[in-house]
Motif scaffolding. Structure first.
Motif, PDB file in Angstrom:
ATOM      1  N   LEU A   1     -25.097 -52.052   4.310  1.00 60.18           N
ATOM      2  CA  LEU A   1     -24.779 -51.074   5.347  1.00 60.18           C
ATOM      3  C   LEU A   1     -26.058 -50.584   6.034  1.00 60.18           C
ATOM      4  CD1 LEU A   1     -22.257 -49.594   6.245  1.00 60.18           C
ATOM      5  CD2 LEU A   1     -22.686 -47.895   4.488  1.00 60.18           C
TER       6      LEU A   1
ATOM      7  N   HIS B   1     -15.316 -42.408   4.432  1.00 56.86           N
ATOM      8  CA  HIS B   1     -15.246 -42.508   2.976  1.00 56.86           C
ATOM      9  C   HIS B   1     -15.791 -43.837   2.470  1.00 56.86           C
ATOM     10  CE1 HIS B   1     -11.852 -45.243   3.357  1.00 56.86           C
ATOM     11  NE2 HIS B   1     -11.291 -44.399   4.213  1.00 56.86           N
ATOM     12  N   GLY B   2     -15.879 -43.940   1.140  1.00 59.63           N
ATOM     13  CA  GLY B   2     -16.385 -45.165   0.523  1.00 59.63           C
ATOM     14  C   GLY B   2     -15.265 -46.110   0.120  1.00 59.63           C
ATOM     15  N   SER B   3     -15.573 -46.985  -0.842  1.00 57.55           N
ATOM     16  CA  SER B   3     -14.645 -48.062  -1.192  1.00 57.55           C
ATOM     17  C   SER B   3     -13.609 -47.644  -2.234  1.00 57.55           C
ATOM     18  CB  SER B   3     -15.448 -49.252  -1.711  1.00 57.55           C
ATOM     19  OG  SER B   3     -16.223 -48.821  -2.818  1.00 57.55           O
ATOM     20  N   ALA B   4     -13.674 -46.384  -2.666  1.00 57.75           N
ATOM     21  CA  ALA B   4     -12.669 -45.799  -3.583  1.00 57.75           C
ATOM     22  C   ALA B   4     -12.234 -46.768  -4.677  1.00 57.75           C
ATOM     23  CB  ALA B   4     -11.459 -45.299  -2.791  1.00 57.75           C
ATOM     24  N   PRO B   5     -13.156 -47.203  -5.537  1.00 60.94           N
ATOM     25  CA  PRO B   5     -12.769 -48.185  -6.569  1.00 60.94           C
ATOM     26  C   PRO B   5     -11.675 -47.673  -7.503  1.00 60.94           C
ATOM     27  CG  PRO B   5     -15.068 -47.446  -6.857  1.00 60.94           C
ATOM     28  CD  PRO B   5     -14.594 -46.886  -5.564  1.00 60.94           C
ATOM     29  N   ASP B   6     -11.546 -46.333  -7.588  1.00 59.26           N
ATOM     30  CA  ASP B   6     -10.519 -45.769  -8.489  1.00 59.26           C
ATOM     31  C   ASP B   6      -9.099 -46.077  -8.031  1.00 59.26           C
ATOM     32  OD1 ASP B   6     -11.154 -44.096  -6.307  1.00 59.26           O
ATOM     33  OD2 ASP B   6     -10.449 -42.290  -7.309  1.00 59.26           O
ATOM     34  N   ILE B   7      -8.906 -46.346  -6.732  1.00 63.02           N
ATOM     35  CA  ILE B   7      -7.535 -46.647  -6.264  1.00 63.02           C
ATOM     36  C   ILE B   7      -7.442 -48.033  -5.609  1.00 63.02           C
ATOM     37  CG2 ILE B   7      -6.815 -44.232  -5.971  1.00 63.02           C
ATOM     38  CD1 ILE B   7      -7.325 -44.612  -2.924  1.00 63.02           C
TER      39      ILE B   7
ATOM     40  N   GLU C   1     -24.642 -51.215  -0.921  1.00 66.15           N
ATOM     41  CA  GLU C   1     -24.957 -50.199   0.091  1.00 66.15           C
ATOM     42  C   GLU C   1     -26.111 -50.640   0.982  1.00 66.15           C
ATOM     43  OE1 GLU C   1     -24.357 -49.714  -3.086  1.00 66.15           O
ATOM     44  OE2 GLU C   1     -22.615 -48.397  -3.118  1.00 66.15           O
TER      45      GLU C   1
ATOM     46  N   GLU D   1     -16.485 -47.054  11.357  1.00 60.83           N
ATOM     47  CA  GLU D   1     -16.051 -47.088   9.954  1.00 60.83           C
ATOM     48  C   GLU D   1     -15.491 -45.742   9.539  1.00 60.83           C
ATOM     49  OE1 GLU D   1     -19.495 -47.028   7.207  1.00 60.83           O
ATOM     50  OE2 GLU D   1     -20.744 -46.916   8.987  1.00 60.83           O
TER      51      GLU D   1
ATOM     52  N   ALA E   1     -15.543 -50.511   3.863  1.00 60.10           N
ATOM     53  CA  ALA E   1     -16.457 -49.746   3.012  1.00 60.10           C
ATOM     54  C   ALA E   1     -17.098 -50.736   2.052  1.00 60.10           C
ATOM     55  CB  ALA E   1     -15.702 -48.686   2.233  1.00 60.10           C
ATOM     56  N   VAL E   2     -18.242 -50.362   1.497  1.00 60.55           N
ATOM     57  CA  VAL E   2     -18.903 -51.254   0.541  1.00 60.55           C
ATOM     58  C   VAL E   2     -19.143 -50.527  -0.778  1.00 60.55           C
ATOM     59  CG1 VAL E   2     -20.042 -52.644   2.326  1.00 60.55           C
ATOM     60  CG2 VAL E   2     -21.232 -50.655   1.357  1.00 60.55           C
ATOM     61  N   GLY E   3     -19.298 -51.332  -1.844  1.00 61.72           N
ATOM     62  CA  GLY E   3     -19.663 -50.768  -3.145  1.00 61.72           C
ATOM     63  C   GLY E   3     -18.537 -50.843  -4.149  1.00 61.72           C
ATOM     64  N   GLY E   4     -18.910 -50.626  -5.402  1.00 59.56           N
ATOM     65  CA  GLY E   4     -17.899 -50.650  -6.466  1.00 59.56           C
ATOM     66  C   GLY E   4     -18.574 -50.762  -7.825  1.00 59.56           C
TER      67      GLY E   4
ATOM     68  N   ASN F   1      -5.359 -44.364   2.144  1.00 62.62           N
ATOM     69  CA  ASN F   1      -4.979 -43.932   3.493  1.00 62.62           C
ATOM     70  C   ASN F   1      -5.753 -44.761   4.528  1.00 62.62           C
ATOM     71  OD1 ASN F   1      -4.463 -42.587   5.843  1.00 62.62           O
ATOM     72  ND2 ASN F   1      -4.900 -40.537   5.034  1.00 62.62           N
TER      73      ASN F   1
HETATM   74  P1  NAD Z   1     -15.302 -42.602  -2.031  1.00 60.97           P
HETATM   75  O1  NAD Z   1     -15.290 -42.033  -0.670  1.00 60.97           O
HETATM   76  O2  NAD Z   1     -15.101 -44.048  -2.171  1.00 60.97           O
HETATM   77  O3  NAD Z   1     -14.154 -41.871  -2.922  1.00 60.97           O
HETATM   78  C1  NAD Z   1     -14.134 -40.471  -3.176  1.00 60.97           C
HETATM   79  C2  NAD Z   1     -12.708 -40.044  -3.545  1.00 60.97           C
HETATM   80  O4  NAD Z   1     -11.894 -40.064  -2.379  1.00 60.97           O
HETATM   81  C3  NAD Z   1     -12.028 -40.989  -4.562  1.00 60.97           C
HETATM   82  O5  NAD Z   1     -11.220 -40.235  -5.423  1.00 60.97           O
HETATM   83  C4  NAD Z   1     -11.178 -41.896  -3.676  1.00 60.97           C
HETATM   84  O6  NAD Z   1     -10.023 -42.392  -4.343  1.00 60.97           O
HETATM   85  C5  NAD Z   1     -10.794 -40.952  -2.539  1.00 60.97           C
HETATM   86  N1  NAD Z   1     -10.635 -41.695  -1.279  1.00 60.97           N
HETATM   87  C6  NAD Z   1     -11.613 -42.234  -0.513  1.00 60.97           C
HETATM   88  N2  NAD Z   1     -11.098 -42.844   0.544  1.00 60.97           N
HETATM   89  C7  NAD Z   1      -9.767 -42.706   0.476  1.00 60.97           C
HETATM   90  C8  NAD Z   1      -8.681 -43.116   1.276  1.00 60.97           C
HETATM   91  N3  NAD Z   1      -8.844 -43.831   2.395  1.00 60.97           N
HETATM   92  N4  NAD Z   1      -7.441 -42.797   0.879  1.00 60.97           N
HETATM   93  C9  NAD Z   1      -7.219 -42.088  -0.222  1.00 60.97           C
HETATM   94  N5  NAD Z   1      -8.191 -41.652  -1.032  1.00 60.97           N
HETATM   95  C10 NAD Z   1      -9.460 -41.957  -0.680  1.00 60.97           C
HETATM   96  O7  NAD Z   1     -16.670 -42.129  -2.694  1.00 60.97           O
HETATM   97  P2  NAD Z   1     -17.320 -42.493  -4.115  1.00 60.97           P
HETATM   98  O8  NAD Z   1     -16.254 -42.541  -5.147  1.00 60.97           O
HETATM   99  O9  NAD Z   1     -18.440 -41.555  -4.263  1.00 60.97           O
HETATM  100  O10 NAD Z   1     -17.927 -43.931  -3.936  1.00 60.97           O
HETATM  101  C11 NAD Z   1     -17.270 -45.154  -4.295  1.00 60.97           C
HETATM  102  C12 NAD Z   1     -18.089 -46.321  -3.830  1.00 60.97           C
HETATM  103  O11 NAD Z   1     -18.156 -46.314  -2.403  1.00 60.97           O
HETATM  104  C13 NAD Z   1     -19.548 -46.301  -4.305  1.00 60.97           C
HETATM  105  O12 NAD Z   1     -19.927 -47.607  -4.626  1.00 60.97           O
HETATM  106  C14 NAD Z   1     -20.314 -45.779  -3.106  1.00 60.97           C
HETATM  107  O13 NAD Z   1     -21.640 -46.205  -3.086  1.00 60.97           O
HETATM  108  C15 NAD Z   1     -19.524 -46.395  -1.988  1.00 60.97           C
HETATM  109  N6  NAD Z   1     -19.633 -45.686  -0.695  1.00 60.97           N
HETATM  110  C16 NAD Z   1     -19.637 -46.476   0.406  1.00 60.97           C
HETATM  111  C17 NAD Z   1     -19.646 -45.889   1.656  1.00 60.97           C
HETATM  112  C18 NAD Z   1     -19.575 -46.792   2.848  1.00 60.97           C
HETATM  113  O14 NAD Z   1     -19.301 -47.968   2.706  1.00 60.97           O
HETATM  114  N7  NAD Z   1     -19.765 -46.271   4.053  1.00 60.97           N
HETATM  115  C19 NAD Z   1     -19.678 -44.504   1.794  1.00 60.97           C
HETATM  116  C20 NAD Z   1     -19.641 -43.721   0.637  1.00 60.97           C
HETATM  117  C21 NAD Z   1     -19.620 -44.332  -0.613  1.00 60.97           C
END
Ligand code: NAD
Length: 361
Positions: A92, A281-287, A89, A278, A73-76, A294
């Protein structure tokens, strides 16, 4: 011949989840004779830090050379203040455009063991297995003319154009029919043919292409009805094919039927079934950095890669069976854990899948 797989971990949890998917690939290579070679490259924020660009030329060149690509995934947070043209992004989007990945395949799959994770009643979603095929490089997101203009009376008007050429409809229809042939042989084409001429043409061409696939049962739904049916009785669907914008919306809706974003893989294919795989989901910077994400969506993306680009159905099924076994054993990362259960780490989940694969032999 040995197949080349380009690994693009990206940012945030991307590196953690891709590491686990690579464990699975390496197991298949070392223990099951899968003939692959892995190379790594940079994309997204990691590439910006190293080269100043979200998609360095050498990454795109390597992606063009490869037989398939696995992306994390990309971004943060770190890159959020950058100009939109050079944000992670864009890496991608550049890959999708540069590789002409026009077909986006997104399964919405709910393992029975996780039926309680959905917001819908378990009996509505348990065993759900839908594949949404979304056109990815045409339609209203790319149509010209587009913009915001000032009318004679000074009022501003926004406009976009929904356009599809016959050839664009035909090629996505073929992908969808062929995917249906590999599954339960039912395809539903979603349009708005009662209002939009462009999708009237869509319906006509999909019907024409359907004559080449007499073993697949074709139906049509208007998008508003499709949205309703997906929530009312989602298990009636096998494969759904639709336009870029309708697919964008419906595939997000469908992904939520299955509860966790951490479980769902995706594929984006070109005309020769070369693809980029891929998690949705995204890069989930919060975790990120906590070893708690997962990795199953990424591991299941590897299964899709083996099925769609490398024609290795048996290996694909082995991975899916291993994931099912792991869930049956009650092994869960935090996102799919019920109250009172103890979650395992990202790396422990990857190890568990490899162990389950080994048990299958
Ligand atoms: P996100 O999908 O990264 O996260 C959304 C929520 O789901 C968060 O609480 C995260 O902790 C949780 N989550 C996501 N994947 C998980 C996993 N594998 N296991 C457990 N929990 C998971 O979406 P976001 O927070 O809106 O975006 C974060 C960054 O990711 C941004 O920079 C966004 O632009 C980027 N992004 C990238 C892609 C991609 O690379 N294809 C897609 C979506 C968002």
């Amino acid at each position: 011949m040995r197949k080349q797989i380009l690994i693009l971990p990206g940012d945030g949890i991307g590196t953690e989840i891709v590491r686990e998917a690579v464990k699975v690939l390496n197991y298949l290579r070392e223990q099951r004779g899968l003939e692959i070679e892995l190379t790594h490259a940079l994309v997204g924020g990691a590439a910006i830090d190293a080269t100043g660009k979200p998609l360095p030329e050498e990454t795109l060149a390597q992606a063009k050379q490869a037989d398939a690509i696995l992306l994390g995934a990309v971004g943060g947070y770190k890159w959020e203040s950058l100009d939109i043209a050079i944000r992670p992004e864009k890496g991608l989007l550049g890959l999708r455009a540069g590789l002409e990945l026009f077909a986006n395949l997104r399964p919405a799959l709910l393992f029975e063991e996780l039926a309680n994770a959905s917001t819908l009643k378990p009996e509505v979603v348990a065993g759900l297995d839908i594949l949404i095929v979304r056109e990815l490089t045409g339609g209203i997101y790319f149509g010209q003319p587009r913009g915001v203009r000032v009318l004679e009376n000074g009022e501003r008007q926004g406009f976009n154009t929904l356009v599809y050429k016959e050839s664009e409809i035909r090629r996505i229809a073929h992908v969808a029919f062929q995917a249906a042939q590999k599954r339960n042989k039912k395809l539903c084409s979603v349009d708005k043919a009662n209002v939009l001429e462009c999708t009237e043409l869509w319906r006509e061409i999909v019907t024409q292409v359907g004559k080449e696939y007499p073993d697949v049962q074709l139906s049509h739904l208007y998008v508003d009805n499709a949205a309703m049916q997906l929530v009312r009785a989602p298990k009636q669907f096998d494969v759904i094919v639709t336009t870029n914008m309708f697919g964008d919306i419906l595939s997000d809706l469908a992904s939520m039927l299955s509860g966790s974003i951490g479980m769902l893989p995706s594929a984006s294919l070109d005309i020769n079934n070369k693809g980029m795989y891929e998690p949705i989901h995204g890069s989930a910077p919060d975790i990120a950095g906590h070893n708690k994400a997962n990795p199953l969506a990424t591991i299941l993306s590897v299964a899709m890669m083996l099925r769609y680009s490398l024609n290795q159905n048996a290996h694909a099924e082995a991975i899916e069976t291993a994931v099912r076994h792991v869930l049956q054993q009650g092994i869960r990362t935090a996102d799919i854990c019920a109250v009172g259960e103890t979650p395992v780490s990202t790396s422990a989940m990857g190890d568990a899948v490899v162990q389950a694969l080994a048990m299958e032999q």
